[in-house]
Write a protein that holds these residues in place. Structure first.
Motif, PDB file in Angstrom:
ATOM      1  N   GLN A   1      -6.820  14.175 -22.148  1.00 58.32           N
ATOM      2  CA  GLN A   1      -6.795  14.785 -23.485  1.00 58.32           C
ATOM      3  C   GLN A   1      -7.860  14.126 -24.352  1.00 58.32           C
ATOM      4  OE1 GLN A   1      -2.778  14.034 -24.720  1.00 58.32           O
ATOM      5  NE2 GLN A   1      -1.917  15.427 -23.190  1.00 58.32           N
ATOM      6  N   GLU A   2      -8.084  14.752 -25.501  1.00 54.76           N
ATOM      7  CA  GLU A   2      -9.148  14.220 -26.370  1.00 54.76           C
ATOM      8  C   GLU A   2      -8.829  12.817 -26.889  1.00 54.76           C
ATOM      9  OE1 GLU A   2     -10.436  16.795 -29.452  1.00 54.76           O
ATOM     10  OE2 GLU A   2     -11.153  18.337 -28.077  1.00 54.76           O
ATOM     11  N   GLU A   3      -7.519  12.488 -27.002  1.00 55.79           N
ATOM     12  CA  GLU A   3      -7.129  11.184 -27.597  1.00 55.79           C
ATOM     13  C   GLU A   3      -7.232  10.008 -26.625  1.00 55.79           C
ATOM     14  OE1 GLU A   3      -4.111  13.671 -27.654  1.00 55.79           O
ATOM     15  OE2 GLU A   3      -5.765  14.537 -28.778  1.00 55.79           O
ATOM     16  N   LEU A   4      -7.605  10.268 -25.405  1.00 55.97           N
ATOM     17  CA  LEU A   4      -7.568   9.211 -24.377  1.00 55.97           C
ATOM     18  C   LEU A   4      -8.245   7.912 -24.834  1.00 55.97           C
ATOM     19  CD1 LEU A   4      -6.892   8.690 -21.253  1.00 55.97           C
ATOM     20  CD2 LEU A   4      -9.321   9.011 -20.935  1.00 55.97           C
ATOM     21  N   LEU A   5      -9.440   8.063 -25.443  1.00 50.89           N
ATOM     22  CA  LEU A   5     -10.208   6.866 -25.801  1.00 50.89           C
ATOM     23  C   LEU A   5      -9.537   6.087 -26.932  1.00 50.89           C
ATOM     24  CD1 LEU A   5     -13.818   8.379 -25.819  1.00 50.89           C
ATOM     25  CD2 LEU A   5     -12.648   7.262 -23.942  1.00 50.89           C
ATOM     26  N   GLN A   6      -8.821   6.830 -27.796  1.00 52.99           N
ATOM     27  CA  GLN A   6      -8.195   6.159 -28.952  1.00 52.99           C
ATOM     28  C   GLN A   6      -7.084   5.210 -28.527  1.00 52.99           C
ATOM     29  OE1 GLN A   6      -7.070   9.563 -31.264  1.00 52.99           O
ATOM     30  NE2 GLN A   6      -9.194  10.242 -31.370  1.00 52.99           N
ATOM     31  N   ASN A   7      -6.562   5.439 -27.333  1.00 53.39           N
ATOM     32  CA  ASN A   7      -5.502   4.545 -26.857  1.00 53.39           C
ATOM     33  C   ASN A   7      -6.043   3.338 -26.112  1.00 53.39           C
ATOM     34  OD1 ASN A   7      -3.753   6.300 -27.912  1.00 53.39           O
ATOM     35  ND2 ASN A   7      -3.145   7.246 -25.986  1.00 53.39           N
ATOM     36  N   GLY A   8      -7.320   3.143 -26.232  1.00 52.86           N
ATOM     37  CA  GLY A   8      -7.904   1.956 -25.620  1.00 52.86           C
ATOM     38  C   GLY A   8      -8.201   2.111 -24.137  1.00 52.86           C
TER      39      GLY A   8
ATOM     40  N   HIS B   1     -18.742  20.511 -19.820  1.00 49.72           N
ATOM     41  CA  HIS B   1     -18.908  21.785 -20.524  1.00 49.72           C
ATOM     42  C   HIS B   1     -18.095  21.868 -21.824  1.00 49.72           C
ATOM     43  CE1 HIS B   1     -15.724  22.329 -17.457  1.00 49.72           C
ATOM     44  NE2 HIS B   1     -15.095  22.980 -18.427  1.00 49.72           N
ATOM     45  N   LYS B   2     -17.137  20.938 -21.999  1.00 44.32           N
ATOM     46  CA  LYS B   2     -16.342  20.977 -23.229  1.00 44.32           C
ATOM     47  C   LYS B   2     -16.966  20.163 -24.360  1.00 44.32           C
ATOM     48  CE  LYS B   2     -11.714  21.825 -21.424  1.00 44.32           C
ATOM     49  NZ  LYS B   2     -10.402  21.213 -21.211  1.00 44.32           N
ATOM     50  N   VAL B   3     -18.061  19.481 -24.065  1.00 43.83           N
ATOM     51  CA  VAL B   3     -18.693  18.660 -25.111  1.00 43.83           C
ATOM     52  C   VAL B   3     -19.280  19.598 -26.170  1.00 43.83           C
ATOM     53  CG1 VAL B   3     -20.479  16.936 -25.595  1.00 43.83           C
ATOM     54  CG2 VAL B   3     -19.253  16.889 -23.409  1.00 43.83           C
TER      55      VAL B   3
ATOM     56  N   TYR C   1     -14.333  14.366 -24.301  1.00 41.93           N
ATOM     57  CA  TYR C   1     -14.532  15.784 -24.016  1.00 41.93           C
ATOM     58  C   TYR C   1     -14.764  16.035 -22.522  1.00 41.93           C
ATOM     59  CZ  TYR C   1     -15.278  15.928 -29.059  1.00 41.93           C
ATOM     60  OH  TYR C   1     -15.121  15.807 -30.410  1.00 41.93           O
ATOM     61  N   CYS C   2     -14.777  14.941 -21.737  1.00 46.92           N
ATOM     62  CA  CYS C   2     -15.127  15.090 -20.313  1.00 46.92           C
ATOM     63  C   CYS C   2     -13.883  15.250 -19.441  1.00 46.92           C
ATOM     64  CB  CYS C   2     -15.872  13.861 -19.830  1.00 46.92           C
ATOM     65  SG  CYS C   2     -17.494  13.727 -20.514  1.00 46.92           S
TER      66      CYS C   2
ATOM     67  N   PHE D   1      -0.835   4.525 -16.486  1.00 47.30           N
ATOM     68  CA  PHE D   1      -0.694   4.363 -17.942  1.00 47.30           C
ATOM     69  C   PHE D   1      -1.443   5.426 -18.752  1.00 47.30           C
ATOM     70  CE2 PHE D   1       0.040   0.000 -16.264  1.00 47.30           C
ATOM     71  CZ  PHE D   1       1.401  -0.005 -16.519  1.00 47.30           C
ATOM     72  N   VAL D   2      -1.996   6.420 -18.063  1.00 43.06           N
ATOM     73  CA  VAL D   2      -2.649   7.509 -18.823  1.00 43.06           C
ATOM     74  C   VAL D   2      -1.992   8.852 -18.499  1.00 43.06           C
ATOM     75  CG1 VAL D   2      -4.894   6.376 -19.081  1.00 43.06           C
ATOM     76  CG2 VAL D   2      -4.451   7.742 -17.050  1.00 43.06           C
ATOM     77  N   GLU D   3      -0.893   8.776 -17.750  1.00 43.37           N
ATOM     78  CA  GLU D   3      -0.225  10.022 -17.332  1.00 43.37           C
ATOM     79  C   GLU D   3       0.071  10.960 -18.498  1.00 43.37           C
ATOM     80  OE1 GLU D   3       3.165   8.488 -15.324  1.00 43.37           O
ATOM     81  OE2 GLU D   3       2.306   8.760 -13.328  1.00 43.37           O
ATOM     82  N   ASP D   4       0.499  10.340 -19.647  1.00 47.91           N
ATOM     83  CA  ASP D   4       0.884  11.180 -20.792  1.00 47.91           C
ATOM     84  C   ASP D   4      -0.312  11.767 -21.519  1.00 47.91           C
ATOM     85  OD1 ASP D   4       3.381  10.425 -20.110  1.00 47.91           O
ATOM     86  OD2 ASP D   4       3.554   8.854 -21.646  1.00 47.91           O
ATOM     87  N   GLU D   5      -1.461  11.199 -21.256  1.00 39.99           N
ATOM     88  CA  GLU D   5      -2.638  11.672 -21.995  1.00 39.99           C
ATOM     89  C   GLU D   5      -3.609  12.435 -21.116  1.00 39.99           C
ATOM     90  OE1 GLU D   5      -2.995   7.797 -22.662  1.00 39.99           O
ATOM     91  OE2 GLU D   5      -1.323   7.916 -24.063  1.00 39.99           O
ATOM     92  N   CYS D   6      -3.104  12.874 -19.975  1.00 39.69           N
ATOM     93  CA  CYS D   6      -4.010  13.647 -19.128  1.00 39.69           C
ATOM     94  C   CYS D   6      -3.237  14.602 -18.229  1.00 39.69           C
ATOM     95  CB  CYS D   6      -4.877  12.715 -18.288  1.00 39.69           C
ATOM     96  SG  CYS D   6      -3.988  11.932 -16.966  1.00 39.69           S
ATOM     97  N   GLU D   7      -3.987  15.527 -17.730  1.00 37.11           N
ATOM     98  CA  GLU D   7      -3.417  16.415 -16.724  1.00 37.11           C
ATOM     99  C   GLU D   7      -3.940  15.876 -15.390  1.00 37.11           C
ATOM    100  OE1 GLU D   7      -3.989  21.007 -15.667  1.00 37.11           O
ATOM    101  OE2 GLU D   7      -4.182  20.518 -17.794  1.00 37.11           O
TER     102      GLU D   7
END
Lengths: 111, 681
Positions: free
Chosen positions: B159-166, B189-191, B203-204, B225-231
């Motif tokens: 998701q877009e927030e991934l980086l914000q969670n460190g 392509h989403k950038v 965006y990647c 630890f990124v399961e919730d922020e990604c597919e």
């Protein structure tokens, strides 16, 4: 008063996080120490995700909630500890250390 | 700090090399063993990585070439041959040197180093012609058949927030790549356009094709630890490595160019077998169990000086405990008596534990012997099977340290003088392949090591004649077979007419016997002409605490190791007076004796009964006269120090419970000195 509590909490949590990160760097972790380590990780993440938001450490407590959830599952026997998991835990703890340090610097005015 | 890590690297690398040598030996017997090849590859990989990290640049560079060779081997591009194994053994020797000395500075050494690298490179260049002989289809088939790895398609859509969670997604990709062979495709392509970019947003998304032998859970754990922020989707697309197949590369290139996501169906034609989900689970279960077993810590590494310190401290404790026992006996306070007994119990347990810790398996040195037999037999054109029995037997590390040289010498002798050339063996009706049996086992409080060969044995007449020619014995001397064999232990005796690189320099068995005697051991030879020779070494289990017999000679107390004692005889003083040439007759047997009162210049006191301690060494009994026998004594042997170093009859000293000293008699040296008449009977 709140500042003092906050600083005390920050110092203690940061120190424990650093200790855990250093323990996780060891090439081999003995099995009896591993269960102790699991308890310590759960405990610090539980403390941070519970108390952190009250003291303004929102982002670090949000990240630590993931650790808390995973290590709760490990403690209750639903999940096994793999080397990969410990490695990812170290990565996450290191990012919590960065995050909590940054949050502390932005919230507490430098004396 | 870095030096500490560097030292650790050196120590671990030496272990790694030992593992490498062990694997090579096994590989030599089973040239296609994939597991061994993988072990060798991994050991080289660790050496290369660690070498570069700790500034061993030549080592890292050198191992890189060796690693490449074994990478080719594990990918079936190169076959394991006896020559390749020999080359790798030589390379290991060179690596050992590079680890010991660090980067080379000497021009000559550098030249040799570079020449070695050229040799390694030539293995690869020579083999390319061999590879072309195999058809591409064949080699691919072999590859697929033996491969245990699987190929997965991983869809990682954060998701877009991934980086914000460190989270740094690139770290995760690194971790995935560390699990095996992987190809990552980043989709951008989403950038959005520059003015719309939020620098804290991601965006990647990525697709990763991973070939690994790790379990599905291991892959999932990377993203735990990124399961919730990604597919996240992880699908197995083949049960072998398809990443290098041209069709696969084509599919990947197409996806990259068209920015279109890969689908499982794209790989359907490439996958040969689709295991059922049940099979997949049971396979994973097995791997999980293996992984858990592998990660169980069964031992820890401790610096040897720490063990030495522990043993010294325990020895001190035993001495103090003896003092306490003595005090508690004289002071009849029940509390002190009970405390003293408890401490005695505990210190005994502690002593046993500490000595157990200081034992190390003989196995650690056996690799050197295996190398020696392999290399020398090849050099001499002999075919030798080296059989080891009891390699897991444990001995005091100080004994093992002193045992290596004598054993190497004995083995050299077996190869050089013992085992015949294949044609000679055939002519004498033996199998062309000789055998050297290395056998270690416990016998009471001793450890016995036997090295036997089925070679030509020793010619006793020849040895006797040689001794006469060298004026070691008189022409008319009458010697038993055993005495003739004992001549081999005389300094300067060498039976080999031509001095070889291997042995036969005349500084052989006498040095072996001296070195074995230094660790309170004995060595003997048994041989049969045409059948073979057995060298037997008898050793104590430990050096620092011994069970001793406390005796009194004059005003002083001495300790005689109980392991050397056969029995104790009470003699009538008149028997000694009647004796001639220090020989008494007991039970109709002539027993030579040594009077310790003369050896230690103690005044002769008249006794009603004289005690004679019978010492057994090399199948002979010799009596040792003492004033009185006090009793058994647990002796903590302390070295004598510089002042008394030169004397040859005492091997150490011990502190008694009352603080006085007792000297420990070295029985084998005492008897040897008697033989050479240095000791006054």
């Amino acid at each position: 008063m709140l500042t003092e509590i906050k600083q005390q909490f920050y110092k203690e949590t940061l120190q424990e996080l650093k200790n855990i990160s250093s323990d996780l760097s060891a090439q081999v972790i003995e099995s009896d120490k591993k269960s102790l380590l699991v308890d310590r990780i759960f405990s610090v993440s539980h403390q941070l995700s519970g108390t952190g938001p009250m003291l303004g450490f929102d982002m670090s407590s949000k990240i630590s909630r993931k650790l808390e959830k995973t290590f709760y599952e490990i403690r209750s026997g639903e999940k096994e500890v793999s080397l990969q998991l410990l490695w990812q835990t170290k990565r996450t703890i290191d990012s919590i250390i960065d995050c909590i340090t940054e949050e502390n610097q932005t919230q507490v005015p430098q004396q | 700090m870095l030096d500490k890590f560097k030292a650790k690297f050196v120590e671990e690398s030496m272990d790694n090399l030992q593992d490498l040598e062990e694997s090579l030996f096994l590989l030599e017997k089973d040239l296609d063993n994939k597991e061994l090849i993988e072990r060798i590859f991994r050991a080289m990989h660790s050496l290369k990585g660690g070498g570069a990290m700790f500034g061993f640049n030549h080592l890292s560079d050198f191992t890189h070439h060796l690693e490449t060779i074994f990478d080719w081997v594990r990918n079936n591009k190169l076959a394991v041959t006896s020559d390749l194994i020999s080359l790798t053994f030589s390379a290991i020797d060179h690596i050992k040197n590079l680890i010991k000395t660090g980067d080379l500075t000497d021009d000559q050494e550098l030249k040799g180093h570079n020449q070695f690298i050229v040799r390694l490179q030539s293995v690869l260049s020579d083999s390319t012609s061999t590879i072309s002989v195999h058809s591409a289809v064949d080699s691919q088939n072999i590859n697929d058949e033996i491969s245990e790895s699987k190929t997965y398609l991983i869809n990682f859509i954060p998701q877009e927030e991934l980086l914000q969670n460190g989270t740094n997604p690139l770290y995760l990709l690194d971790d995935i790549h560390a699990l095996g062979e992987a190809i990552s495709i980043a989709y951008t392509h989403k950038v959005p356009s520059l003015e719309l970019i939020d620098i804290t947003a991601n965006y990647c998304l990525w697709q990763i094709l991973l070939n690994t032998s790790e379990s599905l859970n291991e892959i999932k754990d990377v993203f735990i630890f990124v399961e919730d922020e990604c597919e996240l989707h992880i699908d197995q697309i083949a049960d072998s490595n398809i990443l290098q197949k041209p069709e696969c590369i084509e599919i990947i290139n197409k996806a990259k160019k068209g920015n279109s996501l890969l689908k499982i169906e794209d790989f359907q034609s490439l996958s040969q077998l689709k295991p059922s989900s049940q099979e997949l689970e049971s396979g994973e279960e097995k791997k999980k169990i293996t992984a858990i077993k592998e990660h169980k810590i069964s031992s820890i590494r401790v610096a040897s000086h720490k063990i030495d310190e522990l043993v010294t401290l325990v020895s001190e404790l035993v001495t103090i405990q003896a003092q306490l026992s003595l005090y508690s006996e004289s002071n009849e306070d029940p509390v002190i008596v009970s405390l003293s007994e408890n401490i005695q119990k505990l210190s005994r347990q502690l002593r046993e534990n500490a000595f157990d810790i200081s034992l190390i398996p003989l196995q650690s040195e056996l690799m050197r012997f295996q190398r020696l037999v392999r290399d020398l037999s090849k050099d001499q054109g002999k075919d030798i099977d080296f059989v080891i029995e009891g390699g897991d037997l444990e001995l005091d590390k100080n004994i093992i340290e002193h045992l290596t040289d004598p054993l190497l010498h004995i083995l050299r002798n077996s190869i050089d003088h013992g085992i015949e050339l294949p044609e000679e063996r055939i002519a004498s009706g033996k199998s062309p392949k000789g055998t050297i049996l290395f056998k270690a086992f416990h016998s009471g409080a001793n450890v016995i090591i036997e090295v036997s060969d089925d070679g030509k044995g020793m010619d006793l007449d020849f040895i006797r004649q040689k001794a006469i020619n060298k004026e070691i014995i008189d022409q008319n001397a009458v010697l038993t077979d055993k005495e003739v064999l004992d001549l081999l232990f005389v300094s300067g005796f060498s039976t080999k007419d031509a001095v070889s690189d291997v042995s036969g320099r005349g500084v052989g068995m006498d040095v072996v016997r001296r070195k074995i005697a230094n660790i309170r051991g004995e060595v003997s030879i048994d041989t049969e002409k045409g059948k073979g020779t057995t060298i037997t070494i008898r050793l104590p289990l430990t050096l620092s605490i011994i069970d001793g017999l406390l005796v009194k000679v004059g005003a002083n107390q001495y300790v005689i190791p109980i392991s050397a004692i056969d029995k104790i005889h009470a003699l009538d003083p008149s028997q000694l007076k009647k004796s001639f040439n220090n020989v008494v007759v007991l039970d109709k047997e002539q027993i030579p004796y040594i009077d310790l009162r003369n050896v230690f210049n103690a005044p002769e006191v008249e006794h009603d009964v004289i005690q004679m301690v019978m010492i057994k060494a090399e199948d002979r009994i010799t009596g040792v006269i003492v004033d009185s026998v006090i009793g058994e004594y647990q002796t903590v042997v302390k070295p004598l120090g510089r002042y008394l170093k030169k004397q040859e009859i005492l091997s150490g000293a011990t502190i008694m419970g009352d603080g006085t000293l007792a000297m420990v008699v070295d029985t084998s040296r005492l008897l040897m000195e008697r033989k050479s008449k240095k000791v006054a009977g």
